[in-house]
Design a protein around this motif. Structure first.
Motif, PDB file in Angstrom:
ATOM      1  N   GLN A   1       1.276   9.260 -35.899  1.00  0.00           N
ATOM      2  CA  GLN A   1       0.256   8.294 -35.505  1.00  0.00           C
ATOM      3  C   GLN A   1       0.373   8.006 -34.010  1.00  0.00           C
ATOM      4  OE1 GLN A   1      -2.035   6.857 -38.078  1.00  0.00           O
ATOM      5  NE2 GLN A   1      -1.204   8.836 -38.686  1.00  0.00           N
ATOM      6  N   VAL A   2      -0.764   7.734 -33.367  1.00  0.00           N
ATOM      7  CA  VAL A   2      -0.786   7.522 -31.923  1.00  0.00           C
ATOM      8  C   VAL A   2      -1.439   6.179 -31.608  1.00  0.00           C
ATOM      9  CG1 VAL A   2      -1.576   8.361 -29.677  1.00  0.00           C
ATOM     10  CG2 VAL A   2      -0.893   9.994 -31.459  1.00  0.00           C
ATOM     11  N   LYS A   3      -0.723   5.366 -30.837  1.00  0.00           N
ATOM     12  CA  LYS A   3      -1.276   4.109 -30.329  1.00  0.00           C
ATOM     13  C   LYS A   3      -1.333   4.198 -28.807  1.00  0.00           C
ATOM     14  CE  LYS A   3      -0.128  -0.818 -29.875  1.00  0.00           C
ATOM     15  NZ  LYS A   3       0.841  -0.910 -28.755  1.00  0.00           N
ATOM     16  N   PHE A   4      -2.515   3.957 -28.249  1.00  0.00           N
ATOM     17  CA  PHE A   4      -2.687   3.793 -26.818  1.00  0.00           C
ATOM     18  C   PHE A   4      -2.726   2.289 -26.548  1.00  0.00           C
ATOM     19  CE2 PHE A   4      -5.148   8.013 -25.876  1.00  0.00           C
ATOM     20  CZ  PHE A   4      -3.982   8.731 -26.090  1.00  0.00           C
ATOM     21  N   CYS A   5      -1.956   1.835 -25.571  1.00  0.00           N
ATOM     22  CA  CYS A   5      -1.828   0.399 -25.347  1.00  0.00           C
ATOM     23  C   CYS A   5      -2.191   0.017 -23.919  1.00  0.00           C
ATOM     24  CB  CYS A   5      -0.394  -0.040 -25.651  1.00  0.00           C
ATOM     25  SG  CYS A   5      -0.203  -1.825 -25.836  1.00  0.00           S
ATOM     26  N   GLY A   6      -2.534  -1.266 -23.741  1.00  0.00           N
ATOM     27  CA  GLY A   6      -2.767  -1.802 -22.411  1.00  0.00           C
ATOM     28  C   GLY A   6      -4.160  -1.575 -21.867  1.00  0.00           C
ATOM     29  N   PHE A   7      -5.160  -1.611 -22.727  1.00  0.00           N
ATOM     30  CA  PHE A   7      -6.538  -1.401 -22.273  1.00  0.00           C
ATOM     31  C   PHE A   7      -7.096  -2.650 -21.591  1.00  0.00           C
ATOM     32  CE2 PHE A   7      -6.165   1.850 -25.531  1.00  0.00           C
ATOM     33  CZ  PHE A   7      -6.826   2.922 -24.954  1.00  0.00           C
ATOM     34  N   THR A   8      -7.854  -2.417 -20.532  1.00  0.00           N
ATOM     35  CA  THR A   8      -8.556  -3.503 -19.852  1.00  0.00           C
ATOM     36  C   THR A   8     -10.025  -3.170 -19.620  1.00  0.00           C
ATOM     37  OG1 THR A   8      -8.043  -2.653 -17.630  1.00  0.00           O
ATOM     38  CG2 THR A   8      -6.441  -4.180 -18.633  1.00  0.00           C
ATOM     39  N   GLN A   9     -10.414  -1.914 -19.853  1.00  0.00           N
ATOM     40  CA  GLN A   9     -11.773  -1.465 -19.551  1.00  0.00           C
ATOM     41  C   GLN A   9     -12.432  -0.863 -20.791  1.00  0.00           C
ATOM     42  OE1 GLN A   9     -12.125   0.891 -16.013  1.00  0.00           O
ATOM     43  NE2 GLN A   9     -10.606  -0.287 -14.882  1.00  0.00           N
TER      44      GLN A   9
END
Length: 223
Positions: free
Chosen positions: A2-10
């Motif tokens: 599983q893949v989590k991308f973190c720290g989105f602001t846009q």
């Protein structure tokens, strides 16, 4: 994996990540972080996340009232406790908003062993954690350092599914595929600047992790 991308602001970055097939989107609710978002910003970002992709709220030592207010304004699915919260505090806070939760443990190679990490995981498993996240220790920071810890400290017989974070990028994530982990979590390794994701890096990361799924697959939108 599983893949989590973190720290989105846009918003555009969230849309790209979803198109690329990410499993979870992480939003940071810790004001000192350069990747932090407000509840209002988070409302717009989470609205771009379709069903079956999880929205994860990363919090650091958040109070009961602050978490209640956040849950009333942002439709997130899972809480990621990333501060000094004890197992009991995590359980109490998550129960207050009726959310599943995971706990981030910072691993210090000078003090931790696989056995000590396993024992810490056991304590959170006993309180109902859904997974555990292992990140590198830093004396002044709760995460997001881009540093990698000694992966030999990952226990083979964890009581909880393990999510690995810290210093991951497209050029080294393939080395995690044989580790006893459930998923990977990346932020800095897919960015052009803190809080601003790089579409090419996101695509390369997904391709490296999910090679079978990506074989002969083409993603449009200039990626």
């Amino acid at each position: 994996m599983q893949v989590k991308f973190c720290g989105f602001t846009q918003l555009s970055d969230v849309q790209t990540a979803v198109q690329l097939g990410v499993d979870a989107v992480g939003l940071v609710f810790y004001p000192p972080s350069p990747r932090a978002v407000t509840p209002k910003q988070a409302q717009a970002l989470s609205a771009a996340v379709p069903a079956f992709v999880s929205v994860v709220a990363l919090v650091v030592n958040m109070t009961h009232d602050e978490l209640l207010a956040l849950a009333n304004h942002v439709p997130f699915d899972v809480i990621q406790f990333h501060g000094d919260e004890t197992p009991e505090q995590c359980q109490q806070l998550a129960s207050a908003v009726n959310k599943r939760w995971i706990k981030a443990l910072r691993i210090d190679a000078e003090q931790d062993t696989a056995a000590s990490v396993r024992a810490r995981i056991d304590s959170f498993a006993a309180m109902g954690a859904s997974s555990i996240l292992l990140d590198a220790y830093h004396p002044q920071k709760y995460g997001g350092t881009g540093a990698r810890f000694d992966w030999r400290l990952i226990p083979q017989d964890s009581a909880l599914p393990i999510v690995l974070a810290g210093g991951l990028a497209a050029d080294n994530v393939a080395g995690t595929l044989d580790l006893p982990i459930y998923g990977v979590d990346v932020s800095g390794g897919i960015e052009s600047a803190k809080g601003k994701k790089d579409a090419a890096k996101m695509r390369a990361f997904m391709k490296a992790v999910k090679r079978d799924r990506w074989q002969n697959e083409t993603v449009t939108d200039g990626l």
